[in-house]
Design a protein around this motif. Structure first.
Motif, short mmCIF file in Angstrom:
data_model
loop_
_atom_site.label_atom_id
_atom_site.label_comp_id
_atom_site.label_asym_id
_atom_site.label_seq_id
_atom_site.Cartn_x
_atom_site.Cartn_y
_atom_site.Cartn_z
N VAL A 76 -5.93 -15.10 -0.89
CA VAL A 76 -6.69 -13.87 -1.07
C VAL A 76 -6.02 -12.72 -0.31
CG1 VAL A 76 -8.88 -12.72 -0.54
CG2 VAL A 76 -8.89 -15.03 -1.46
N LEU A 77 -5.62 -13.01 0.92
CA LEU A 77 -4.99 -11.97 1.76
C LEU A 77 -3.68 -11.48 1.15
CD1 LEU A 77 -4.75 -12.20 5.64
CD2 LEU A 77 -2.92 -11.21 4.29
N THR A 78 -2.80 -12.41 0.79
CA THR A 78 -1.49 -12.01 0.25
C THR A 78 -1.62 -11.31 -1.09
OG1 THR A 78 -1.19 -14.23 -0.68
CG2 THR A 78 -0.23 -13.81 1.47
N ALA A 79 -2.54 -11.78 -1.94
CA ALA A 79 -2.74 -11.13 -3.25
C ALA A 79 -3.24 -9.71 -3.08
CB ALA A 79 -3.72 -11.94 -4.09
N SER A 80 -4.11 -9.51 -2.10
CA SER A 80 -4.65 -8.17 -1.85
C SER A 80 -3.56 -7.22 -1.36
CB SER A 80 -5.78 -8.26 -0.82
OG SER A 80 -6.36 -7.00 -0.59
N VAL A 81 -2.72 -7.70 -0.46
CA VAL A 81 -1.63 -6.86 0.06
C VAL A 81 -0.60 -6.58 -1.04
CG1 VAL A 81 0.24 -6.73 1.74
CG2 VAL A 81 -1.96 -7.68 2.41
N GLN A 82 -0.29 -7.58 -1.85
CA GLN A 82 0.67 -7.37 -2.95
C GLN A 82 0.14 -6.34 -3.95
OE1 GLN A 82 1.15 -11.69 -3.82
NE2 GLN A 82 3.35 -11.28 -3.85
N ASN A 83 -1.16 -6.36 -4.19
CA ASN A 83 -1.75 -5.37 -5.09
C ASN A 83 -1.61 -3.97 -4.49
OD1 ASN A 83 -3.44 -4.57 -7.43
ND2 ASN A 83 -4.91 -4.05 -5.84
N HIS A 84 -1.82 -3.85 -3.17
CA HIS A 84 -1.63 -2.55 -2.51
C HIS A 84 -0.19 -2.08 -2.65
CE1 HIS A 84 -1.31 0.44 0.71
NE2 HIS A 84 -0.27 -0.27 1.15
N VAL A 85 0.77 -2.99 -2.42
CA VAL A 85 2.20 -2.62 -2.51
C VAL A 85 2.57 -2.21 -3.93
CG1 VAL A 85 4.56 -3.48 -2.25
CG2 VAL A 85 2.84 -4.05 -0.53
N SER A 86 1.99 -2.89 -4.93
CA SER A 86 2.30 -2.54 -6.32
C SER A 86 1.81 -1.13 -6.66
CB SER A 86 1.68 -3.56 -7.27
OG SER A 86 0.26 -3.45 -7.27
N ARG A 87 0.78 -0.67 -5.96
CA ARG A 87 0.22 0.67 -6.23
C ARG A 87 0.86 1.76 -5.39
NH1 ARG A 87 -5.23 0.35 -4.46
NH2 ARG A 87 -5.52 2.45 -5.29
N PHE A 88 1.24 1.43 -4.14
CA PHE A 88 1.72 2.47 -3.23
C PHE A 88 3.16 2.24 -2.75
CE2 PHE A 88 -2.86 2.75 -3.00
CZ PHE A 88 -3.08 4.13 -3.00
N SER A 89 3.69 1.04 -2.93
CA SER A 89 5.10 0.73 -2.66
C SER A 89 5.46 0.74 -1.17
CB SER A 89 6.01 1.72 -3.41
OG SER A 89 7.35 1.33 -3.35
N ASP A 90 4.53 1.13 -0.30
CA ASP A 90 4.85 1.24 1.12
C ASP A 90 3.68 0.71 1.96
OD1 ASP A 90 6.46 1.91 3.27
OD2 ASP A 90 5.73 3.97 3.40
N CYS A 91 3.94 0.50 3.25
CA CYS A 91 2.93 0.06 4.23
C CYS A 91 2.36 -1.32 3.91
CB CYS A 91 1.78 1.08 4.32
SG CYS A 91 2.29 2.69 4.96
N GLY A 92 3.15 -2.20 3.32
CA GLY A 92 2.70 -3.55 3.03
C GLY A 92 2.55 -4.39 4.29
N LEU A 93 3.56 -4.34 5.18
CA LEU A 93 3.48 -5.11 6.42
C LEU A 93 2.36 -4.57 7.32
CD1 LEU A 93 7.22 -5.73 7.41
CD2 LEU A 93 5.55 -7.39 6.57
#
Length: 572
Positions: A76-93
């Motif tokens: 759940v955590l990794t999928a949520s962060v990957q979705n954020h990165v796919s939308r904004f491309s930055d601040c994933g870590l």
């Protein structure tokens, strides 16, 4: 008859966060992410264990894409962060580390998850209101009439990716190129519904980073192009080059037996019929004064030879990825059939020329109005080039986001520590009605607020990888890093010169304290002041939209996981 195995019952796991296996996996993931964070982050080598390519990276998009976990909570955590990165491309870590921090700090509280979630949402709203306020001390307006802030933003992204293996000169060179490429994609003429253009990255591996360059228009590699031969192209009366763009195969084998049967008269060659049709298309193109023919797929050699004899440049195997920028740059409408050509499908170019980089030769398509450009990207190794490509794509998208919302946030951990200082100050002066509305006690609120602030400060501390001390000042709430192995001194100002973002110097008496100190007595924090920000002093900036989204995604994901009572797993 094969033996049938009895169906296994569903596996019910209650309170998954209390399980040792989940706690250990969460702690391990958090350590991996923290050790990868920032300009001094440690690189990770990822491979699948059975061969294949090895990925060396510290970027969240690559890390989370290659890491696999069997724990539903971490999925759940990794999928949520990957979705954020796919939308904004930055601040994933940032998002992933902060989410892990929220989980680790909140689950240790002896407070019902429902109450923790309500209080944390209120704290998030305080953060977001502060970040959107003009009085926010970590918010920086971006002026597009000056490139200084934009260069700082791009440079900050490039320096945060250590696997790119860049020195300062190379970072400055690439930052200028990325910004120049972005400005090429901005339409010159203001329109109501203006659409940004596109930057196409052209790979050139094994070359110096300083050989990278940006050119207006598109570069199409021509491996068979002979530089020794005279370069002539047909032009129209207005000295423009008319273009045609085909999305259909022009190889002459357009008939696919799987699509059905076709009746052919005795003595008629299907291949010759197809070739004659292609040559008729070629004649029509020559008659219409077309100077450049581009095909997404393969073009028949006889057609290419005919076009060449009539001073028409033929380019085939352009590929699907170039079709959209080619169409937009030239104004050509993709032609999907060789049986009908409409005069309205043609486009135009200002000029054509040949560019050579190392051993590669390219056809350079130069448009009248530049909204499409080519970034010739060089790096010494394939691994470093792959990482650099991701970094440049991130920087370009961050500039696009910044154009929509011309704001940036101070980087280097200063936004996180500033927000933590602000929340500590704000939470200590809330009216009693707030606790009543949240149906919690003041003590519960303060405990959750302390965990919230420690999570933010933990992200800032993750930027230090050499066991040096991390401080925050009591005036601006910024983050300061003490070099490892520094001698003991009576004044911290003797060891630190600038804060993490580079705005504040040590000229004032700032009264520092340790970050992540022992949580015995509460930290008394005044309202952080707003520093006088000068663009020339800015060393590190973060994308406003990406970081605000990351803050929200981190808390919402943590709250979702905290609220999990059961994990139901199908074992069949």
């Amino acid at each position: 008859m094969s033996r049938l195995e009895a169906k296994k019952p569903l596996l019910f796991i209650s309170e998954p966060l209390t399980r040792d296996a989940v706690s250990q996996s969460l702690s391990l993931l958090s350590r991996i992410l923290k050790s990868s964070y920032g300009p001094a982050g440690r690189l990770k080598q990822l491979h699948n264990g059975v061969g294949g390519c090895v990925c060396t990276t510290s970027q969240s998009s690559a890390l989370l894409g290659h890491l696999s976990t069997s724990q539903p909570v971490l999925q759940v955590l990794t999928a949520s962060v990957q979705n954020h990165v796919s939308r904004f491309s930055d601040c994933g870590l940032f998002t992933a580390i902060l989410c892990c921090g929220f989980l680790e700090n909140f689950r240790s509280l002896n407070i019902a998850p429902f109450t923790v979630i309500k209080i944390s949402k209120h704290l998030l709203s305080l953060c977001m209101d502060h970040l959107k306020s003009e009085a926010c001390g970590c918010r920086v307006p971006v002026d597009f009439s000056s490139v200084d802030t934009l260069v700082c933003l791009v440079r900050s992204i490039l320096t945060s990716k250590p696997a790119c293996m860049l020195n300062k000169t190379e970072v400055d060179h690439l930052a200028t190129l990325v910004l120049k490429a972005f400005l090429f994609t901005v339409p010159c003429h203001a329109e109501t519904n203006a659409v940004l253009g596109k930057c196409v990255i052209v790979p050139l591996k094994g070359r110096r980073v300083l050989d990278s360059t940006v050119l207006p228009g598109l570069l199409i590699e021509m491996p068979e192009f002979q530089l020794g031969k005279p370069f002539a192209v047909k032009r129209t009366g207005s000295n423009m080059i008319k273009t045609a763009l085909f999305s259909v195969s022009m190889s002459g084998d357009g008939f696919n037996p799987e699509e059905g049967t076709i009746a052919v008269h005795h003595g008629v060659s299907l291949e010759m019929s197809e070739l004659n049709q292609l040559l008729n298309v070629g004649k029509q193109l020559v008659k219409d004064e077309v100077g450049l023919v581009m095909c997404q797929k393969v073009m028949h050699p006889s057609l290419k030879q005919y076009l060449k004899e009539n001073s028409v440049i033929a380019v085939d195997r352009a590929g699907l990825s170039l079709m959209e920028p080619l169409g937009r740059m030239t104004g050509s409408q993709p032609i999907a059939s060789i049986h009908s050509l409409s005069p309205g499908c043609y486009g135009s170019l200002k000029d054509l020329c040949v560019e050579s980089f190392a051993s590669k030769h390219f056809l350079h398509l130069i448009p009248e109005d530049t909204v499409i450009c080519s970034l010739v990207l060089c790096n010494r190794s394939e691994t470093a080039w792959d990482e650099l490509k991701r970094a440049c794509e991130t920087a370009e998208y961050v500039l696009q986001l910044t154009m929509k919302e011309p704001l940036a946030l101070l980087g280097g951990g200063c936004t996180e520590t500033h927000l933590a200082s602000y929340i500590r100050h704000k939470s200590s002066s809330l009216p009693a009605s707030t606790f009543k509305d949240l149906d919690c006690s003041q003590t519960q609120y303060q405990l959750v607020a302390d965990g919230f602030c420690h999570s933010l400060e933990s992200v800032a501390c993750s930027l230090s990888h050499d066991d040096g001390e991390v401080l925050t000042d009591m005036v601006y709430g910024h983050c300061w890093f003490v070099p490892s192995g520094s001698p003991c001194v009576s004044k911290w100002s003797d060891l630190v010169s600038k804060c993490g973002c580079g705005v504040n110097g040590n000229t004032e008496d700032l009264s520092w304290r340790f970050l992540q100190g022992k949580s015995g007595s509460p930290v008394v924090q005044g309202c952080p002041k707003e520093p006088s920000v000068k663009v020339a002093d800015l060393l590190t900036l973060d994308c406003f939209a990406a970081k605000c989204s990351g803050l929200q995604v981190a808390l919402e994901t943590a709250n979702l996981i905290l609220d999990l009572s059961y994990v139901i797993e199908d074992q069949n």
